[in-house]
Design a protein around this motif. Structure first.
Motif, short mmCIF file in Angstrom:
data_model
loop_
_atom_site.label_atom_id
_atom_site.label_comp_id
_atom_site.label_asym_id
_atom_site.label_seq_id
_atom_site.Cartn_x
_atom_site.Cartn_y
_atom_site.Cartn_z
N ILE A 1 82.13 52.05 90.67
CA ILE A 1 82.63 51.04 91.60
C ILE A 1 84.15 50.97 91.48
CG2 ILE A 1 82.69 48.57 92.14
CD1 ILE A 1 79.82 48.40 91.14
N VAL A 2 84.83 50.97 92.63
CA VAL A 2 86.27 50.79 92.68
C VAL A 2 86.55 49.41 93.27
CG1 VAL A 2 88.46 51.67 93.53
CG2 VAL A 2 86.60 53.27 92.98
N ASN A 3 87.18 48.58 92.48
CA ASN A 3 87.46 47.19 92.85
C ASN A 3 88.90 47.09 93.36
OD1 ASN A 3 88.00 44.44 92.89
ND2 ASN A 3 87.90 44.19 90.66
N ASP B 1 85.74 35.91 99.88
CA ASP B 1 84.46 36.24 100.51
C ASP B 1 83.52 37.01 99.60
OD1 ASP B 1 85.52 35.11 102.79
OD2 ASP B 1 86.12 37.02 103.69
N ARG B 2 83.96 37.30 98.37
CA ARG B 2 83.23 38.28 97.57
C ARG B 2 81.81 37.84 97.22
NH1 ARG B 2 86.57 35.50 94.22
NH2 ARG B 2 86.00 35.08 92.06
N HIS B 3 81.61 36.57 96.93
CA HIS B 3 80.27 36.14 96.51
C HIS B 3 79.27 36.25 97.66
CE1 HIS B 3 81.66 35.01 92.59
NE2 HIS B 3 82.57 34.17 93.09
N ASP B 4 79.68 35.82 98.86
CA ASP B 4 78.79 35.94 100.01
C ASP B 4 78.57 37.40 100.38
OD1 ASP B 4 78.49 33.22 100.24
OD2 ASP B 4 80.05 32.98 101.75
N ALA B 5 79.64 38.19 100.37
CA ALA B 5 79.54 39.59 100.81
C ALA B 5 78.70 40.43 99.86
CB ALA B 5 80.94 40.18 100.95
N LEU B 6 78.74 40.11 98.57
CA LEU B 6 78.09 40.96 97.57
C LEU B 6 76.77 40.39 97.05
CD1 LEU B 6 81.28 41.92 95.53
CD2 LEU B 6 80.24 43.16 97.43
N ALA B 7 76.35 39.28 97.61
CA ALA B 7 75.12 38.63 97.14
C ALA B 7 73.93 39.58 97.25
CB ALA B 7 74.85 37.37 97.96
N GLY B 8 73.23 39.79 96.14
CA GLY B 8 72.04 40.63 96.13
C GLY B 8 72.29 42.11 96.09
N LEU B 9 73.55 42.53 96.10
CA LEU B 9 73.85 43.97 96.11
C LEU B 9 73.50 44.59 94.75
CD1 LEU B 9 75.18 46.33 97.72
CD2 LEU B 9 77.32 45.74 96.56
N ARG B 10 72.82 45.72 94.77
CA ARG B 10 72.45 46.45 93.55
C ARG B 10 73.21 47.78 93.53
NH1 ARG B 10 68.14 45.40 96.26
NH2 ARG B 10 67.67 47.62 96.53
N ALA C 1 76.01 42.11 88.35
CA ALA C 1 75.04 42.30 87.25
C ALA C 1 74.71 43.77 87.08
CB ALA C 1 73.76 41.50 87.53
N THR C 2 75.76 44.59 86.91
CA THR C 2 75.58 46.03 86.77
C THR C 2 76.33 46.55 85.55
OG1 THR C 2 75.85 48.16 87.91
CG2 THR C 2 77.59 46.54 88.24
N ASP C 3 75.87 47.69 85.03
CA ASP C 3 76.52 48.32 83.89
C ASP C 3 77.29 49.58 84.28
OD1 ASP C 3 75.54 46.46 82.04
OD2 ASP C 3 73.64 47.53 81.85
N VAL C 4 77.39 49.89 85.57
CA VAL C 4 78.09 51.11 85.97
C VAL C 4 79.59 50.94 85.74
CG1 VAL C 4 76.32 51.56 87.73
CG2 VAL C 4 78.46 50.42 88.39
N GLY D 1 89.11 40.26 88.56
CA GLY D 1 88.99 41.14 87.41
C GLY D 1 87.64 41.84 87.38
N ASN D 2 87.57 42.90 86.60
CA ASN D 2 86.32 43.65 86.51
C ASN D 2 85.21 42.85 85.85
OD1 ASN D 2 87.23 45.91 87.83
ND2 ASN D 2 87.79 47.02 85.97
N ASP D 3 85.56 41.97 84.89
CA ASP D 3 84.52 41.14 84.27
C ASP D 3 83.89 40.21 85.30
OD1 ASP D 3 84.97 42.32 81.85
OD2 ASP D 3 86.24 40.70 81.06
N ASP D 4 84.72 39.64 86.17
CA ASP D 4 84.24 38.78 87.24
C ASP D 4 83.30 39.55 88.16
OD1 ASP D 4 84.18 37.65 89.97
OD2 ASP D 4 85.67 36.23 89.28
N LEU D 5 83.73 40.75 88.57
CA LEU D 5 82.92 41.56 89.48
C LEU D 5 81.63 42.02 88.81
CD1 LEU D 5 82.57 42.90 92.22
CD2 LEU D 5 83.93 44.83 91.38
N ARG D 6 81.70 42.35 87.53
CA ARG D 6 80.48 42.79 86.83
C ARG D 6 79.45 41.66 86.76
NH1 ARG D 6 79.66 47.23 84.21
NH2 ARG D 6 81.87 47.71 83.89
#
Length: 264
Positions: A90-92, A74-83, A107-110, A98-103
């Motif tokens: 962020i705790v994944n 569900d991650r892509h739908d749930a996180l769409a547009g989130l800044r 699209a964040t550098d945190v 993976g963190n690269d996938d989530l980043r």
């Protein structure tokens, strides 16, 4: 850390909130997403420091640490547009993400930290594996039972695979209970006895001076009942099958780019 956000209030989200709120007046503010609305509403009513937000963006905006606990699919739908910007972390806790996938998704550098909190976080008894180590995140999970930083992401995935055995253990206990019922024991008595039997086993695990092999040996007598079941059921074929199932799961969890030698 005074402001914690949780996106995805399922079993793990509820456990983390419950554990944090055991601190009473010292509990952090917790901001919950509307995903899992029933659980979020229940927790907001139960704990003064917990609030349900209008959407995921509000959770991120109001929090210092944002825990993402939605289902992998569900991650892509749930996180769409989130800044998620600024000095947040962020705790994944999504297994196999993976963190690269989530980043890329956010699209964040945190800073991003993977973590495996367990349901026992609600009693502050979860030893939570994290990677990479981060002081704010490690401090958060220390409150919930302790933290175990992994040396790298490959090691993190090994720990993640181990958690995949939890429901198998419950199914094993259910099988024991059903077997007893087939042999004339009442369902209530079988359930009560199996729970008592394995609660006792669980307590022995706190004795870290004895290895698992030593604990097994201490509970067996030569040619006794325990040895008979262990050697006739959990034989080399079953052990090999179990190891293969874990290897297959690990292969599913490993993120692209990780190269792991095959077990021999």
């Amino acid at each position: 850390m005074k402001r914690i956000g949780i996106i995805g209030v399922g079993e793990i989200g509820r456990a983390v909130v419950t554990g944090l709120c055991r601190e009473g007046d010292h509990a952090p503010e917790v901001f919950l997403s509307p995903r899992g609305a029933r659980a979020a509403a229940e927790l907001s009513e139960r704990y003064e420091s917990v609030q349900t937000c209008a959407d995921n963006q509000e959770v991120a905006d109001r929090s210092e640490v944002v825990i993402i606990a939605v289902r992998r699919a569900d991650r892509h739908d749930a996180l769409a547009g989130l800044r998620v910007d600024g000095d947040k972390v962020i705790v994944n806790v999504m297994a196999g993400v993976g963190n690269d996938d989530l980043r890329r998704t956010l699209a964040t550098d945190v800073p991003l930290v993977r973590a495996i909190p367990l349901p026992t976080a609600r009693e502050q008894r979860s030893v939570t594996v994290t990677w990479p180590s981060h002081p704010a995140v490690d401090s958060l999970f220390e409150q919930l039972g302790g933290v175990l930083p992994a040396m790298d992401e490959a090691a993190f995935n090994v720990h993640s695979a181990l958690t995949g055995t939890l429901t198998t253990h419950y199914a094993y206990l259910a099988t024991l209970t059903q077997w007893a019922v087939r042999h004339g024991i009442s369902s209530d008595d079988a359930d009560r006895y199996v729970r008592s039997l394995f609660q006792g086993v669980g307590r022995t695990l706190s004795d870290q001076t004895r290895s698992f092999q030593q604990l097994a040996a201490d509970h067996e007598t030569p040619n006794g009942n325990n040895e008979r079941i262990r050697t006739s059921w959990f034989d080399s074929a079953n052990s090999e099958s179990f190891n293969k199932a874990l290897d297959d799961l690990l292969g599913h969890l490993d993120v692209p780019g990780n190269e792991r030698p095959q077990a021999t």
